[in-house]
Design a protein around this motif. Structure first.
Motif, PDB file in Angstrom:
ATOM      1  N   MET A 544      84.247 -47.655  -1.615  1.00 50.18           N
ATOM      2  CA  MET A 544      83.706 -48.603  -0.646  1.00 50.18           C
ATOM      3  C   MET A 544      82.241 -48.307  -0.331  1.00 50.18           C
ATOM      4  SD  MET A 544      85.969 -50.809  -0.243  1.00 50.18           S
ATOM      5  CE  MET A 544      84.998 -51.747   0.951  1.00 50.18           C
ATOM      6  N   PHE A 545      81.893 -47.029  -0.319  1.00 51.79           N
ATOM      7  CA  PHE A 545      80.496 -46.640  -0.089  1.00 51.79           C
ATOM      8  C   PHE A 545      79.584 -47.304  -1.123  1.00 51.79           C
ATOM      9  CE2 PHE A 545      76.884 -43.817  -0.838  1.00 51.79           C
ATOM     10  CZ  PHE A 545      76.408 -43.604   0.447  1.00 51.79           C
ATOM     11  N   LEU A 546      80.030 -47.311  -2.376  1.00 50.80           N
ATOM     12  CA  LEU A 546      79.234 -47.899  -3.459  1.00 50.80           C
ATOM     13  C   LEU A 546      79.357 -49.419  -3.486  1.00 50.80           C
ATOM     14  CD1 LEU A 546      80.049 -45.285  -6.256  1.00 50.80           C
ATOM     15  CD2 LEU A 546      77.969 -45.458  -4.888  1.00 50.80           C
ATOM     16  N   LEU A 547      80.551 -49.934  -3.186  1.00 52.21           N
ATOM     17  CA  LEU A 547      80.737 -51.393  -3.158  1.00 52.21           C
ATOM     18  C   LEU A 547      79.841 -52.040  -2.109  1.00 52.21           C
ATOM     19  CD1 LEU A 547      84.632 -51.623  -3.524  1.00 52.21           C
ATOM     20  CD2 LEU A 547      82.936 -52.468  -5.174  1.00 52.21           C
ATOM     21  N   LYS A 548      79.711 -51.404  -0.951  1.00 50.62           N
ATOM     22  CA  LYS A 548      78.879 -51.950   0.133  1.00 50.62           C
ATOM     23  C   LYS A 548      77.415 -52.013  -0.262  1.00 50.62           C
ATOM     24  CE  LYS A 548      79.662 -50.405   4.314  1.00 50.62           C
ATOM     25  NZ  LYS A 548      79.946 -49.433   5.410  1.00 50.62           N
ATOM     26  N   ARG A 549      77.027 -51.268  -1.284  1.00 53.21           N
ATOM     27  CA  ARG A 549      75.637 -51.259  -1.739  1.00 53.21           C
ATOM     28  C   ARG A 549      75.421 -52.158  -2.957  1.00 53.21           C
ATOM     29  NH1 ARG A 549      76.664 -47.336   1.423  1.00 53.21           N
ATOM     30  NH2 ARG A 549      75.019 -46.217   2.565  1.00 53.21           N
ATOM     31  N   GLY A 550      76.418 -53.033  -3.215  1.00 53.88           N
ATOM     32  CA  GLY A 550      76.248 -54.053  -4.252  1.00 53.88           C
ATOM     33  C   GLY A 550      76.373 -53.573  -5.678  1.00 53.88           C
ATOM     34  N   LEU A 551      77.020 -52.411  -5.887  1.00 52.93           N
ATOM     35  CA  LEU A 551      77.089 -51.868  -7.244  1.00 52.93           C
ATOM     36  C   LEU A 551      77.932 -52.740  -8.161  1.00 52.93           C
ATOM     37  CD1 LEU A 551      76.450 -49.649  -9.278  1.00 52.93           C
ATOM     38  CD2 LEU A 551      78.396 -48.347  -8.404  1.00 52.93           C
ATOM     39  N   LEU A 552      79.080 -53.236  -7.671  1.00 48.17           N
ATOM     40  CA  LEU A 552      79.962 -54.039  -8.531  1.00 48.17           C
ATOM     41  C   LEU A 552      79.252 -55.294  -9.015  1.00 48.17           C
ATOM     42  CD1 LEU A 552      83.692 -54.621  -8.334  1.00 48.17           C
ATOM     43  CD2 LEU A 552      82.244 -56.655  -8.280  1.00 48.17           C
ATOM     44  N   GLU A 553      78.562 -55.983  -8.115  1.00 50.77           N
ATOM     45  CA  GLU A 553      77.847 -57.206  -8.497  1.00 50.77           C
ATOM     46  C   GLU A 553      76.749 -56.910  -9.518  1.00 50.77           C
ATOM     47  OE1 GLU A 553      79.974 -57.892  -4.749  1.00 50.77           O
ATOM     48  OE2 GLU A 553      78.606 -56.300  -5.434  1.00 50.77           O
ATOM     49  N   HIS A 554      76.089 -55.762  -9.343  1.00 55.00           N
ATOM     50  CA  HIS A 554      75.037 -55.387 -10.307  1.00 55.00           C
ATOM     51  C   HIS A 554      75.630 -55.160 -11.702  1.00 55.00           C
ATOM     52  CE1 HIS A 554      71.770 -53.275 -12.262  1.00 55.00           C
ATOM     53  NE2 HIS A 554      72.567 -52.242 -12.468  1.00 55.00           N
ATOM     54  N   ILE A 555      76.766 -54.463 -11.752  1.00 57.40           N
ATOM     55  CA  ILE A 555      77.402 -54.195 -13.047  1.00 57.40           C
ATOM     56  C   ILE A 555      77.826 -55.497 -13.715  1.00 57.40           C
ATOM     57  CG2 ILE A 555      79.387 -53.108 -14.180  1.00 57.40           C
ATOM     58  CD1 ILE A 555      79.355 -51.014 -11.934  1.00 57.40           C
ATOM     59  N   LEU A 556      78.436 -56.385 -12.957  1.00 61.87           N
ATOM     60  CA  LEU A 556      78.899 -57.660 -13.530  1.00 61.87           C
ATOM     61  C   LEU A 556      77.726 -58.521 -13.977  1.00 61.87           C
ATOM     62  CD1 LEU A 556      81.852 -58.551 -11.136  1.00 61.87           C
ATOM     63  CD2 LEU A 556      81.965 -57.664 -13.475  1.00 61.87           C
ATOM     64  N   TYR A 557      76.635 -58.455 -13.247  1.00 62.93           N
ATOM     65  CA  TYR A 557      75.441 -59.194 -13.669  1.00 62.93           C
ATOM     66  C   TYR A 557      74.978 -58.694 -15.032  1.00 62.93           C
ATOM     67  CZ  TYR A 557      70.576 -60.552 -14.123  1.00 62.93           C
ATOM     68  OH  TYR A 557      69.384 -61.033 -14.614  1.00 62.93           O
ATOM     69  N   CYS A 558      74.950 -57.380 -15.199  1.00 62.99           N
ATOM     70  CA  CYS A 558      74.482 -56.804 -16.470  1.00 62.99           C
ATOM     71  C   CYS A 558      75.425 -57.143 -17.619  1.00 62.99           C
ATOM     72  CB  CYS A 558      74.350 -55.290 -16.339  1.00 62.99           C
ATOM     73  SG  CYS A 558      73.070 -54.763 -15.185  1.00 62.99           S
ATOM     74  N   ILE A 559      76.751 -57.117 -17.352  1.00 67.51           N
ATOM     75  CA  ILE A 559      77.720 -57.377 -18.415  1.00 67.51           C
ATOM     76  C   ILE A 559      77.792 -58.862 -18.758  1.00 67.51           C
ATOM     77  CG2 ILE A 559      80.188 -57.320 -19.014  1.00 67.51           C
ATOM     78  CD1 ILE A 559      80.430 -54.782 -17.334  1.00 67.51           C
ATOM     79  N   VAL A 560      77.797 -59.716 -17.729  1.00 70.13           N
ATOM     80  CA  VAL A 560      78.046 -61.153 -17.934  1.00 70.13           C
ATOM     81  C   VAL A 560      76.763 -61.956 -18.028  1.00 70.13           C
ATOM     82  CG1 VAL A 560      79.128 -63.219 -16.955  1.00 70.13           C
ATOM     83  CG2 VAL A 560      80.279 -60.997 -16.779  1.00 70.13           C
ATOM     84  N   ASP A 561      75.928 -61.885 -17.005  1.00 72.23           N
ATOM     85  CA  ASP A 561      74.756 -62.764 -16.942  1.00 72.23           C
ATOM     86  C   ASP A 561      73.643 -62.334 -17.886  1.00 72.23           C
ATOM     87  OD1 ASP A 561      75.796 -64.526 -14.945  1.00 72.23           O
ATOM     88  OD2 ASP A 561      75.529 -62.909 -13.501  1.00 72.23           O
ATOM     89  N   SER A 562      73.421 -61.017 -18.017  1.00 70.58           N
ATOM     90  CA  SER A 562      72.374 -60.586 -18.952  1.00 70.58           C
ATOM     91  C   SER A 562      72.934 -60.409 -20.349  1.00 70.58           C
ATOM     92  CB  SER A 562      71.749 -59.272 -18.480  1.00 70.58           C
ATOM     93  OG  SER A 562      72.657 -58.202 -18.638  1.00 70.58           O
ATOM     94  N   GLU A 563      74.278 -60.493 -20.468  1.00 74.32           N
ATOM     95  CA  GLU A 563      74.974 -60.334 -21.756  1.00 74.32           C
ATOM     96  C   GLU A 563      74.419 -59.138 -22.528  1.00 74.32           C
ATOM     97  OE1 GLU A 563      76.273 -63.721 -24.023  1.00 74.32           O
ATOM     98  OE2 GLU A 563      75.522 -65.086 -22.483  1.00 74.32           O
ATOM     99  N   CYS A 564      74.544 -57.988 -21.907  1.00 74.62           N
ATOM    100  CA  CYS A 564      74.060 -56.723 -22.480  1.00 74.62           C
ATOM    101  C   CYS A 564      74.570 -56.543 -23.909  1.00 74.62           C
ATOM    102  CB  CYS A 564      74.516 -55.571 -21.591  1.00 74.62           C
ATOM    103  SG  CYS A 564      74.092 -53.959 -22.219  1.00 74.62           S
ATOM    104  N   LYS A 565      73.690 -56.112 -24.793  1.00 75.01           N
ATOM    105  CA  LYS A 565      74.050 -55.932 -26.210  1.00 75.01           C
ATOM    106  C   LYS A 565      74.219 -54.461 -26.596  1.00 75.01           C
ATOM    107  CE  LYS A 565      73.763 -60.328 -27.391  1.00 75.01           C
ATOM    108  NZ  LYS A 565      73.492 -60.918 -26.060  1.00 75.01           N
ATOM    109  N   SER A 566      73.659 -53.553 -25.820  1.00 69.25           N
ATOM    110  CA  SER A 566      73.735 -52.133 -26.159  1.00 69.25           C
ATOM    111  C   SER A 566      75.155 -51.625 -25.991  1.00 69.25           C
ATOM    112  CB  SER A 566      72.789 -51.326 -25.261  1.00 69.25           C
ATOM    113  OG  SER A 566      73.067 -49.944 -25.359  1.00 69.25           O
TER     114      SER A 566
END
Length: 788
Positions: A544-566
């Motif tokens: 919860m400490f990390l969730l409150k700081r927006g970590l989950l949304e950042h990860i999903l943005y990188c995986i889905v919206d930026s469509e990370c290739k690495s």
């Protein structure tokens, strides 16, 4: 000198060792001496007079090196006062240093075929072995008294040896074979005048030495290291980096577990490795770790003063190991001096403090960027040594000391101004590299810092030192609100050792992580460092400490919206996402809120399915979470189960069977590594949960049908049988791995072992045994998969 007489078995005076072809060259060049019995005699009428060598020199262009070596040999006898010897060395040195300087500069790229005749001739005529002999004179006693040579002469010998190593192939390896000489070199580091030259030569020699040197063989190691000043200790860490790291561990994740297990068995019979012995030797030195922590956390303003730094730059100027660094520092200095309309005057080669102290005018004041880079180069080596010690056998001891000496709060205070500082477009890079290259000092420091955080946090309660007091209070408040017991490690954390300031180190890391460009190489290391904080027994408060700081949304943005290739970055993000969401209803609600359309969900699934080696840890965590949620009676949980796309997808038996089939199919005993063995454990998790629900026979029947549909009956189940046999060999003898499996899955290890035993049951009548589903003609379960 009427003639030279040496046994043919001792050709060191001509620098040939056991080589024959160079010997022929020397014999031809020197007009073929007469070989009698086992000795080489040079006839009296030939006499290697200076006139003779000078004449030959005109034809062969030897730059007078053979004549100088002949003089050096004649004046370096045991009873010599070495004054003339040193004068000769002063003549030889510039002849070799010019070639060595050319070797390490950019001009080398334009002349790849260039040879370095002076260093070659110096070695060919025995110069290398003669200098080794001269350097080691202090080890010889005459009538109870040890011979001495001056620091200045030692310095000249070391410089010449290093220049020869740089330019002439094979010299470094030959020196590395002289173990007594390598050990002796450490004793030369007691003098500040010869320290840098000695350290650099040792580093080069150890880099090619086949067997790792043992530090406990170095005379008075504890006294030697304890007497180093902080600058020397930082440079000494370059040597330690070679002596405390296990050999050939660069691609540890890529080595097969079979090979590693075989090596471990061999190591057990041999006792501790040289690297482990060296680590123990260093940790036994009083104050060693404390001094490393002080170096790592020292602010730029506290580092070496201008005069001292200029003196070291003088050493670097004449010492080629750091030529690239110096060149880069000089460029930065020139840029800033031009900008400030001031100039920096560096002492010329050969100048010393005896010539007078540097002036305190603006012409000798170092720009701030140069001071920063100086400190970065030191911290790189120190952080590496601390990181290796943190991963060694004495991990708990090192952890305790690092906490006590406040390494983490100190790094937190340096985070913005040094470790993750903003730098200009003209930021320092080395020759042949760019700002995004991992060899850039700025970037290497960041990666080493992240690796240290990962090692520090991984499965250790000291991880809470990455927070400040306010953040620790926040963890307590999260537990109180959720009506769950507070984490014991949080209660036990010594508040005097945590980070100070407005933000702890973990929070600072999250902030820069979210700002990192999509193509940044730091993403992988950042995710690994944060994931290590979550590893071990799942903590709702930590999540919860990390969730409150927006970590989950950042990860999903990188995986889905930026469509990370690495692939590496994707794997680290999937692993982190799995740890962040495991058993956490709030995390699944946040996931569903972000992945709020079928289109987004399909992009996410595409990334998951593109490589199960990378995403299987997430699949495991979601599967475990689903199993727990289904057993709970709670309105909030029921709501998530009914709404979350991801949980609905994983709950379908065809989905689970598809994952199971592919997880088993992509790995084999011979190709199992630390990186992909997680696929085997994830497949076991799926089957253990099926066993809990008494559905294990169903899943095995479905696997059999899938085999037949692929036209490969028996292939998958035979492979799985072999994998499970290996699993028993691998895990039943490794406490750490079994504990990790238990903590990460919340399934007792005894249940893991029971499930594997049931699957490997040889009774073909058992509905839960693999052999019951392999038809007799396709049975191949007794293959020997061990590696020699």
């Amino acid at each position: 000198m009427k003639f030279l007489e040496r046994p043919l078995t001792d050709l060191s005076w001509v620098g040939l060792g056991a080589s024959c072809s160079p010997l022929l060259n020397v014999l031809v060049v020197l007009s073929s001496p007469v070989i009698v019995s086992s000795f080489v005699f040079f006839p009296l009428d030939l006499q290697f007079t200076e006139t003779f060598l000078t004449e030959r020199d005109k034809q062969s262009k030897w730059s007078g090196i053979p004549q100088l070596l002949l003089k050096l040999y004649a004046t370096s006898h045991l009873h010599s006062d070495f004054v003339e010897c040193q004068n000769i060395l002063k003549e030889i040195s510039p002849l070799l240093s010019m070639e060595a300087m050319a070797f390490v500069t950019e001009e080398r790229k334009l002349t790849q075929e260039t040879t370095y005749p002076n260093t070659y001739i110096f070695d060919l005529f025995g110069g290398v072995d003669l200098l080794v002999e001269i350097l080691m004179r202090p080890t010889i006693s005459i009538r109870g008294q040890k011979l001495k040579i001056s620091d200045e002469m030692s310095k000249d010998c070391l410089s010449i040896l290093y220049n020869t190593c740089v330019c002439t192939e094979g010299v470094t390896k030959r020196l590395a074979e002289k173990n007594d000489f390598v050990i002796f070199l450490f004793t030369l580091m007691t003098s500040k005048k010869t320290f840098l030259q000695t350290a650099t030569l040792i580093e080069d020699i150890l880099g090619v030495k086949k067997e790792m040197i043992r530090l406990d063989e170095v005379p008075n190691l504890s006294s030697l290291v304890s007497n180093f000043d902080q600058q020397q200790l930082a440079n000494f860490c370059r040597i330690l980096a070679v002596t405390i790291s296990e050999m050939d561990t660069g691609n540890d994740d890529k080595h097969t577990l079979l090979a590693k297990n075989a090596q471990q068995k061999k190591s057990l019979s041999l006792g501790p490795s040289a690297a482990e012995i060296n680590q123990a030797a260093l940790l036994s030195i009083p104050g060693f770790v404390e001094r490393l922590c002080k170096l790592a956390t020292r602010k730029v303003s506290e580092s070496t003063g201008t005069a001292s730094f200029l003196q070291e730059l003088e050493e670097w100027y004449t010492w080629l190991d750091n030529a690239l660094v110096l060149d880069a520092l000089m460029r930065v200095a020139n840029e800033e001096s031009e900008h400030n309309q001031a100039s920096i005057v560096f002492p010329p080669p050969g100048a010393s403090e005896e010539n007078g102290p540097p002036h305190s005018s603006t012409r000798t004041q170092l720009p701030q960027s140069m001071k920063i880079m100086h400190e970065i180069m030191y911290k790189l080596e120190v952080l590496y040594v601390l990181c290796v010690l943190l991963m060694g056998r004495q991990r708990n001891q090192v952890h305790r000391m690092i906490a006590e000496f406040k390494l983490i709060p100190g790094l937190n205070n340096l985070f913005d101004k040094l470790i993750w500082r903003k730098h200009s477009a003209s930021a320092l890079v080395l020759h042949g590299h760019n700002q995004n290259c991992d060899c850039s000092p700025d970037i290497t420091l960041k990666i080493q810092f992240l690796r240290l955080l990962q090692s520090f946090s991984d499965h250790h309660e000291n991880k809470y030192l990455l927070l400040n007091n306010q953040e620790l209070n926040e963890l307590s408040a999260i537990s109180l609100k959720a009506n769950i017991p507070e984490v014991e490690a949080v209660l036990n954390t010594d508040r005097s050792l945590v980070c100070d300031g407005k933000r702890g180190l973990l929070t600072r890391l999250l902030q820069v992580m979210k700002k990192e460009p999509a193509e940044s190489s730091f993403r992988f290391w950042q995710a690994r460092a944060v994931e290590s904080f979550l590893r071990g027994t799942t903590s709702y408060a930590d999540q919860m400490f990390l969730l409150k700081r927006g970590l989950l949304e950042h990860i999903l943005y990188c995986i889905v919206d930026s469509e990370c290739k690495s692939r590496d970055v994707l794997q680290s993000y999937f692993d982190l996402l799995g740890e962040l969401m495991k058993f956490n209803v709030d995390a699944f609600k946040r996931f569903n809120k972000y992945i709020n359309t079928d289109a987004k969900f399909q992009v996410f699934l595409k990334q998951v399915n593109s490589s199960l080696v990378d995403s299987n840890m997430l699949v495991r965590c979601v599967t475990l979470s689903l199993d727990r949620f289904e057993s709970q009676v709670d309105v909030k949980v029921a709501e998530v189960l009914s709404e979350c796309r991801l949980l609905a997808y994983i709950s379908q038996v065809p989905t689970q069977m598809s994952f199971l089939f592919r997880l088993i199919n992509i790995i084999h005993v011979q190709t199992l590594t630390q990186e992909n063995v997680s696929c085997l454990n994830t497949s076991l998790v799926i089957l253990m949960l099926a066993r809990r629900k008494e559905r294990l026979p169903l899943y095995l029947r479905l696997l059999q049908r899938m085999e037949h549909s692929k036209k490969y009956p028996g292939f998958l189940l035979n492979n799985f049988h072999n994998l499970l046999r290996f699993w028993q060999q691998h895990y039943l003898h490794k406490d750490k791995d079994s504990t990790c499996l238990e903590n990460s899955s919340c399934i007792s290890f005894s249940y893991w072992k029971e499930t594997v035993s049931i699957l490997l049951n040889p009774d073909r009548q058992s509905p839960s045994a693999l052999v019951s589903y392999i038809e007799e003609p396709y049975m191949d379960i007794d293959r020997d998969f061990t590696e020699e």
